[in-house]
Design a protein around this motif. Sequence first.
Motif, PDB file in Angstrom:
ATOM      1  N   MET A  74       0.845  -1.184   0.000  1.00 38.24           N
ATOM      2  CA  MET A  74       0.000   0.000   0.000  1.00 38.24           C
ATOM      3  C   MET A  74       0.888   1.244   0.000  1.00 38.24           C
ATOM      4  N   ASP A  75       0.292   2.425   0.065  1.00 38.00           N
ATOM      5  CA  ASP A  75       1.077   3.675   0.009  1.00 38.00           C
ATOM      6  C   ASP A  75       2.055   3.791   1.169  1.00 38.00           C
ATOM      7  N   THR A  76       1.584   3.455   2.379  1.00 39.42           N
ATOM      8  CA  THR A  76       2.419   3.667   3.566  1.00 39.42           C
ATOM      9  C   THR A  76       2.681   2.401   4.371  1.00 39.42           C
ATOM     10  N   TYR A  77       2.170   1.259   3.912  1.00 41.92           N
ATOM     11  CA  TYR A  77       2.366   0.025   4.660  1.00 41.92           C
ATOM     12  C   TYR A  77       2.182  -1.185   3.751  1.00 41.92           C
ATOM     13  N   VAL A  78       2.531  -2.338   4.276  1.00 41.17           N
ATOM     14  CA  VAL A  78       2.351  -3.600   3.562  1.00 41.17           C
ATOM     15  C   VAL A  78       1.170  -4.347   4.183  1.00 41.17           C
ATOM     16  N   ASP A  79       0.179  -4.653   3.365  1.00 42.23           N
ATOM     17  CA  ASP A  79      -1.007  -5.351   3.846  1.00 42.23           C
ATOM     18  C   ASP A  79      -0.846  -6.851   3.608  1.00 42.23           C
ATOM     19  N   ARG A  80      -0.964  -7.622   4.676  1.00 41.42           N
ATOM     20  CA  ARG A  80      -0.865  -9.091   4.581  1.00 41.42           C
ATOM     21  C   ARG A  80      -2.200  -9.701   4.995  1.00 41.42           C
ATOM     22  N   SER A  81      -2.668 -10.631   4.206  1.00 40.99           N
ATOM     23  CA  SER A  81      -3.942 -11.285   4.512  1.00 40.99           C
ATOM     24  C   SER A  81      -3.880 -12.742   4.092  1.00 40.99           C
ATOM     25  N   GLU A  82      -4.783 -13.514   4.653  1.00 46.24           N
ATOM     26  CA  GLU A  82      -4.919 -14.910   4.249  1.00 46.24           C
ATOM     27  C   GLU A  82      -6.383 -15.301   4.307  1.00 46.24           C
ATOM     28  N   TYR A  83      -6.763 -16.195   3.435  1.00 43.25           N
ATOM     29  CA  TYR A  83      -8.133 -16.678   3.400  1.00 43.25           C
ATOM     30  C   TYR A  83      -8.136 -18.076   2.791  1.00 43.25           C
ATOM     31  N   LYS A  84      -9.256 -18.748   2.917  1.00 39.62           N
ATOM     32  CA  LYS A  84      -9.357 -20.128   2.452  1.00 39.62           C
ATOM     33  C   LYS A  84     -10.319 -20.235   1.263  1.00 39.62           C
ATOM     34  N   GLU A  85     -10.002 -21.158   0.375  1.00 38.82           N
ATOM     35  CA  GLU A  85     -10.881 -21.526  -0.730  1.00 38.82           C
ATOM     36  C   GLU A  85     -10.974 -23.039  -0.789  1.00 38.82           C
ATOM     37  N   ILE A  86     -12.046 -23.534  -1.391  1.00 33.82           N
ATOM     38  CA  ILE A  86     -12.252 -24.976  -1.521  1.00 33.82           C
ATOM     39  C   ILE A  86     -12.404 -25.314  -2.996  1.00 33.82           C
TER      40      ILE A  86
END
Length: 216
Positions: A74-86
Amino acid sequence: MRLSFICFLILFCEFFSYGQIIRNENESAEMFANRIKPDSTIIVHTVFEMKQLDTSKNVIIAFYEKTIYEVKQMDTYVDRSEYKEIDGIMYVPISVNQYKKIAIGSILADGGDPEIISVFFANADKDKNKELIVLSKIDQRHYDYGGAFYETYIFDYSKAKNEFKYLDKLSELFWGCECGWREGRKEKAKYKTASEIKAKLKKMGYNYFNRKTQKG
């Protein structure tokens, strides 16, 4: 000459076995599906072995859950996310203990991780063959509302093309939110069970055998 023969034999074996999956003798459907599962996945829900979807032999249907990690700058930070799929896969026998796999489709995250609560078959188009239907539940925990989404995925299998088609417009009709909002408003989902979905499909006219009887 011997080297040429060995090279030919290797190429022949690779060609013959390409796309084929071997099932061990006396191996159950669940053991088979688990042994050949895609990397970094786990089996969720029941593994089915049955004659369905216009197939003349028993097919194996399995669903695999995977975790997806995303990193966005992002502009001022790093966005980390996780999610699941089947992801669904159908294994179709092509000879004794040999199978090929056909991708069914994905059950997606939507404000939360999906959970399969029912897999069943029902007529959802104009031909006599039943479609594969997956009912999922996705818990919602947000600041302004909470509850669960109920999402239906209807897949039509073409034996001629060896592929599944996701019937998106029909599937979306069964979406529902069993939710409550901070201001006190509540909403009920209409289709939370296989029987409710089947009843609605019949009401919509997707019942081949009833139509055939009425015409006769």
